[in-house]
Design an enzyme around this catalytic site. Sequence first.
Site, mmCIF file in Angstrom:
data_model
loop_
_atom_site.group_PDB
_atom_site.id
_atom_site.type_symbol
_atom_site.label_atom_id
_atom_site.label_comp_id
_atom_site.label_asym_id
_atom_site.label_seq_id
_atom_site.Cartn_x
_atom_site.Cartn_y
_atom_site.Cartn_z
ATOM 1 C CD GLU A 118 -2.859 1.020 2.447
ATOM 2 O OE1 GLU A 118 -3.271 -0.098 2.794
ATOM 3 O OE2 GLU A 118 -3.187 2.068 3.016
ATOM 4 C CB CYS A 125 2.779 7.870 2.830
ATOM 5 S SG CYS A 125 2.928 6.935 4.343
ATOM 6 C CB CYS A 184 4.551 -3.862 10.451
ATOM 7 S SG CYS A 184 5.679 -3.048 11.610
ATOM 8 C CB CYS A 228 1.668 -0.134 16.808
ATOM 9 S SG CYS A 228 3.445 0.092 16.709
ATOM 10 C CB CYS A 279 -0.832 0.166 13.459
ATOM 11 S SG CYS A 279 -0.182 -0.126 11.818
ATOM 12 C CB CYS A 285 -0.822 2.963 8.704
ATOM 13 S SG CYS A 285 0.507 1.862 8.341
HETATM 14 S S1 SF4 Z 1 2.526 1.791 13.393
HETATM 15 FE FE1 SF4 Z 1 2.060 -0.084 12.229
HETATM 16 S S2 SF4 Z 1 3.528 -0.091 10.539
HETATM 17 FE FE2 SF4 Z 1 4.281 1.395 12.054
HETATM 18 S S3 SF4 Z 1 5.683 0.208 13.382
HETATM 19 FE FE3 SF4 Z 1 3.662 0.093 14.365
HETATM 20 S S4 SF4 Z 1 2.718 -1.791 13.562
HETATM 21 FE FE4 SF4 Z 1 4.440 -1.260 12.220
#
Ligand code: SF4
Length: 359
Positions: free
Chosen positions: A100, A113, A120, A124, A127, A345
């Site tokens: 993306e 971006c 990932c 988090c 996210c 995101c």
């Molecule tokens: S915000 Fe999302 S993409 Fe960024 S480090 Fe945390 S889990 Fe990974």
Amino acid sequence: MNKPPHLSSNPSLLGLSSEDLEQFARQEGEQAFRGRQIHEWMYKRGAKSLDSITVLPKKWRDSLESKGIKIGRLDEINRVVAEDSTLKLLMGTFDNEIIETVGIPTDKRLTVCVSSQIGCPMGCKFCATGKGGLNRSLRVNEIVDQVISVRETMKRRPTHVVFMGMGEPLLNIRNVLDSIECLTNDIGIGQRKITVSTVGIPETLPDLAKLAQERLGRVKFTLAVSLHAPNQALRESIIPSASSYPITSLLNDCKKYIALTGRRVSFEYILLGGLNDKEIHAEQLADLMNGFQSHVNLIAYNPIAEENFKRPSQSRVGKFRELLENKGVAVSVRASRGRDKDAACGQLRRQKIETMRIN
Ligand code: SF4
């Protein structure tokens, strides 16, 4: 054939410099200017296949194809444009993964971006990307392609690049730095217009500074650290990976980075309504920033379906900003863009993957 180092592990030419391509042409028994022709067609004209570079001898194009060497462009899978003209592109890779990318236009700027990984591992809580874990890191051509694809789709030259899409850039440092070198030298985006955003990987910031100096000479890109909480307990509750990286160690590493590069660090702070947006949090954050060569970017949270975090009210965001300013902290509020089109995101990619599973 003795391939340039990049081609031994990845048969894509996108990401190589003019000098690398000259070397590649000579190794192939062609004259150096053939390498410069590939460079011109790949970066300026956006050629998607070697076969489309008609100035190259047909015999050589066929020979390269038979060896599996290609430009390494991505295939567009889907695009959506929000009411505010923010573009979201989904692109497919050679191994059927989905990337993306977002293009964010204003009158004077076009910011891309970019993603640095597929998925990932950082997890988090706020996210959408973090929900699915990591598939793999992106190759240089896959990072550079995102900028070229946004340029083509929006018919406008990108001015800024932020590594704030899917993934943790510091877990893919070498390819991220190679991409920055390519974006700067081959696509013409000044290093000062590039931002690398990290949630923090223990003991990598001083290494990043040294490696970036080796690769890029003077470090001019901006490092943005995703802080998101002003104390360790709260930070761990929303960023699980923070449990192995105390906030004090993270800030000490930032100071080492500043000493090594002479660049200030930008701190990202997503405001989650009722959770990290209270007066006490602003005070704690101001204490952390005290005496720091830094800048704080506040971002109001964009809700995702799987979590119960709330978007704070505008007045709450304004109050938080005011409290920081009164304590002498350099602060700005980043506007949310493309909110009508799954702005968080990784949200669009996750929806696409879910749809593919259902079908
Ligand atoms: S915000 Fe999302 S993409 Fe960024 S480090 Fe945390 S889990 Fe990974």
